[in-house]
Each structure stands twice: as structure tokens, then as C-alpha cells.
Design a protein around this motif. Structure first.
Motif, mmCIF file in Angstrom:
data_model
loop_
_atom_site.group_PDB
_atom_site.id
_atom_site.type_symbol
_atom_site.label_atom_id
_atom_site.label_comp_id
_atom_site.label_asym_id
_atom_site.label_seq_id
_atom_site.Cartn_x
_atom_site.Cartn_y
_atom_site.Cartn_z
ATOM 1 N N LYS A 171 -0.568 -4.883 12.592
ATOM 2 C CA LYS A 171 0.632 -5.895 12.958
ATOM 3 C C LYS A 171 2.188 -5.295 12.295
ATOM 4 N N LEU B 119 -1.119 -4.694 -0.608
ATOM 5 C CA LEU B 119 -1.774 -6.280 -0.082
ATOM 6 C C LEU B 119 -3.271 -6.375 0.163
ATOM 7 N N LYS C 45 -0.008 4.565 8.927
ATOM 8 C CA LYS C 45 0.480 3.246 8.461
ATOM 9 C C LYS C 45 -0.518 2.465 7.161
ATOM 10 N N LEU C 46 -1.208 3.160 6.826
ATOM 11 C CA LEU C 46 -1.482 2.536 5.639
ATOM 12 C C LEU C 46 -0.945 2.888 4.102
ATOM 13 N N THR C 47 0.555 2.006 4.141
ATOM 14 C CA THR C 47 1.321 2.563 3.344
ATOM 15 C C THR C 47 0.693 1.695 1.946
ATOM 16 N N LYS D 202 4.374 -6.418 11.005
ATOM 17 C CA LYS D 202 4.940 -6.983 9.679
ATOM 18 C C LYS D 202 3.305 -7.954 8.812
ATOM 19 N N VAL D 203 3.420 -8.471 8.353
ATOM 20 C CA VAL D 203 1.846 -8.525 7.645
ATOM 21 C C VAL D 203 2.019 -9.669 6.153
ATOM 22 N N GLN E 238 -5.802 -6.035 10.598
ATOM 23 C CA GLN E 238 -5.357 -7.214 10.753
ATOM 24 C C GLN E 238 -3.503 -6.397 9.513
ATOM 25 N N VAL E 239 -4.512 -5.471 8.749
ATOM 26 C CA VAL E 239 -3.042 -4.863 8.197
ATOM 27 C C VAL E 239 -2.349 -3.282 8.413
ATOM 28 N N ILE E 240 -3.451 -2.849 9.723
ATOM 29 C CA ILE E 240 -2.953 -1.618 10.197
ATOM 30 C C ILE E 240 -1.908 -1.450 11.548
ATOM 31 N N GLU F 296 2.323 -0.219 0.389
ATOM 32 C CA GLU F 296 2.882 -1.326 0.334
ATOM 33 C C GLU F 296 1.397 -2.653 0.546
ATOM 34 N N ARG F 297 1.171 -1.691 2.247
ATOM 35 C CA ARG F 297 -0.467 -2.388 2.318
ATOM 36 C C ARG F 297 -1.620 -2.464 2.135
#
Ligand code: ZN
Ligand code: ZN
Length: 199
Positions: free
Chosen positions: A137, A93, A85-87, A139-140, A133-135, A89-90
Motif C-alpha cells: 500500500k 507500524l 519499501k520497509l522503511t 499509504k498505510v 498491507q504494509v509493503i 516508519e513502516r
């Protein structure tokens, strides 16, 4: 513990002037009673300290200088599905909230840089809060995430209800509170100060 409150946009209290306040003491070691020119003021010591810390951390996060690079990088193990899930993009962030991380091996995250204010707190809690929060959700949103994390950290770093304060500490708290941009409420929207007129 504080009830979960929806984070609302803050209203800037530009017209609010610092009243002349003379701290008298605490009730239940939780609220500071002050005498003012017109009546009595009650200050919620936790909410007030939270507001102070929130604005301090927010400013520190805005400044690139207030970042530390620990000698020994902080490592966290994640499950494979969390890693997926840690793209990019994330990760970007996280970077914009002062956390420079990279994948190390297949299941470990290496934190290379973190905000300076983490030194005053527990770094593990901050990092885990952010990652959660990042993993988890779908949409962040950067501004909501940023506000959530700083509010949470401000809460943890603040004096609590039932903490005994000296008159000097009360004065310092009040003076610092009124140096804030928005002194009348905590970052969760709870009032820091209530006024009772003489009448
Ligand atoms: Zn709190
Ligand atoms: Zn609060």
C-alpha cells in the motif's frame, strides 16, 4: 467466502439489550434459530463468532502482556524491492500491531515478537497478511490496517457456515456474543442477528 466490504465506522449499539433467547436448532448448519419473548431470531453463526473473536483479539492487541516471543524466531524471505519499501516508519507500524521485526541480512525479516492470539491461528498467514498491507500500500493508516488485520484473523478463527453445533454450543455462542460491545454486526458490517416479531 465473504464478499469484500468497505470497512465503515461502527455505530455503537448502546441501547441494544440481550433478548431472552432459546436456541431451537440450525438451518443448513449455518443460521441458529431462536425463540425469543417476542418472536423468532435468526443468528448468523459465522458473523456472531467473528464479532466475538474480533473484540477478543482487539483487546489482546491493546495489552502489551499478550505478546509472545517465539523460541525460534519466524523468518521470512523478501525480495530486495520489498525490503526497500520497509522503511523505519513502516516497521514501527508493524510494531504497533504487535509484530516486532528486524531485518536479518539483506533479504530476510526476523519476527521476534507477535501477538498471543496468533497461537490460535496460522502465524504465517497473519504475518504475510500484515506485510502485504504494509509493503504494497502506498499509504498505510494504522487504525485501518489494525482493523483489517484483526477482522481477517477473526474470520479465519471462527466457526464457518455448515458447521454443526450442539444446543450447548449455540447457547455459549449467543451468551458470549451479547457480552460484546457491539453484538449486532460482524466486523465487516454484516448483521449477526435478525428479529422477526410474532406479528
Ligand atoms: Zn468471515
Ligand atoms: Zn464478517
Amino acid at each position: 467466502e465473504e464478499p469484500k466490504v468497505e470497512i465503515k465506522e461502527e455505530i455503537k449499539n448502546v441501547s441494544f439489550k440481550k433478548p431472552l433467547l432459546l436456541p431451537i436448532g440450525q438451518i443448513h448448519n449455518t443460521y441458529i434459530i431462536c425463540q425469543g419473548e417476542d418472536g423468532m431470531y435468526l443468528i448468523d453463526q459465522h458473523a456472531a463468532n467473528e464479532r466475538i473473536n474480533y473484540e477478543k483479539f482487539d483487546k489482546e492487541l491493546n495489552s502489551k502482556i499478550n505478546v509472545i516471543e517465539p523460541l525460534i524466531p519466524y523468518m521470512i524471505n523478501l525480495s530486495t524491492s520489498d525490503v526497500m519499501k520497509l522503511t523505519e516508519e513502516r516497521l514501527e507500524l508493524l510494531n504497533r500491531i504487535g509484530l516486532e521485526v528486524e531485518l536479518f541480512g539483506s533479504n530476510t525479516l526476523k519476527v521476534r515478537k507477535m501477538p498471543l492470539f496468533i497461537k490460535e491461528l496460522d502465524e504465517g498467514t497473519y504475518i504475510e497478511e500484515l506485510l502485504n498491507q504494509v509493503i504494497f500500500k502506498d499509504k498505510v493508516d494504522l487504525s485501518i490496517l489494525r482493523k483489517h488485520v484483526i477482522s481477517t484473523m477473526a474470520c479465519k478463527a471462527s466457526i464457518k457456515a455448515h458447521d454443526k453445533l450442539s444446543i450447548r454450543e449455540m447457547e455459549d455462542l449467543i451468551n458470549t456474543l451479547f457480552e460484546c460491545d457491539n453484538p449486532t454486526c460482524c466486523p465487516h458490517g454484516r448483521p449477526t442477528i435478525i428479529h422477526f416479531s410474532k406479528y
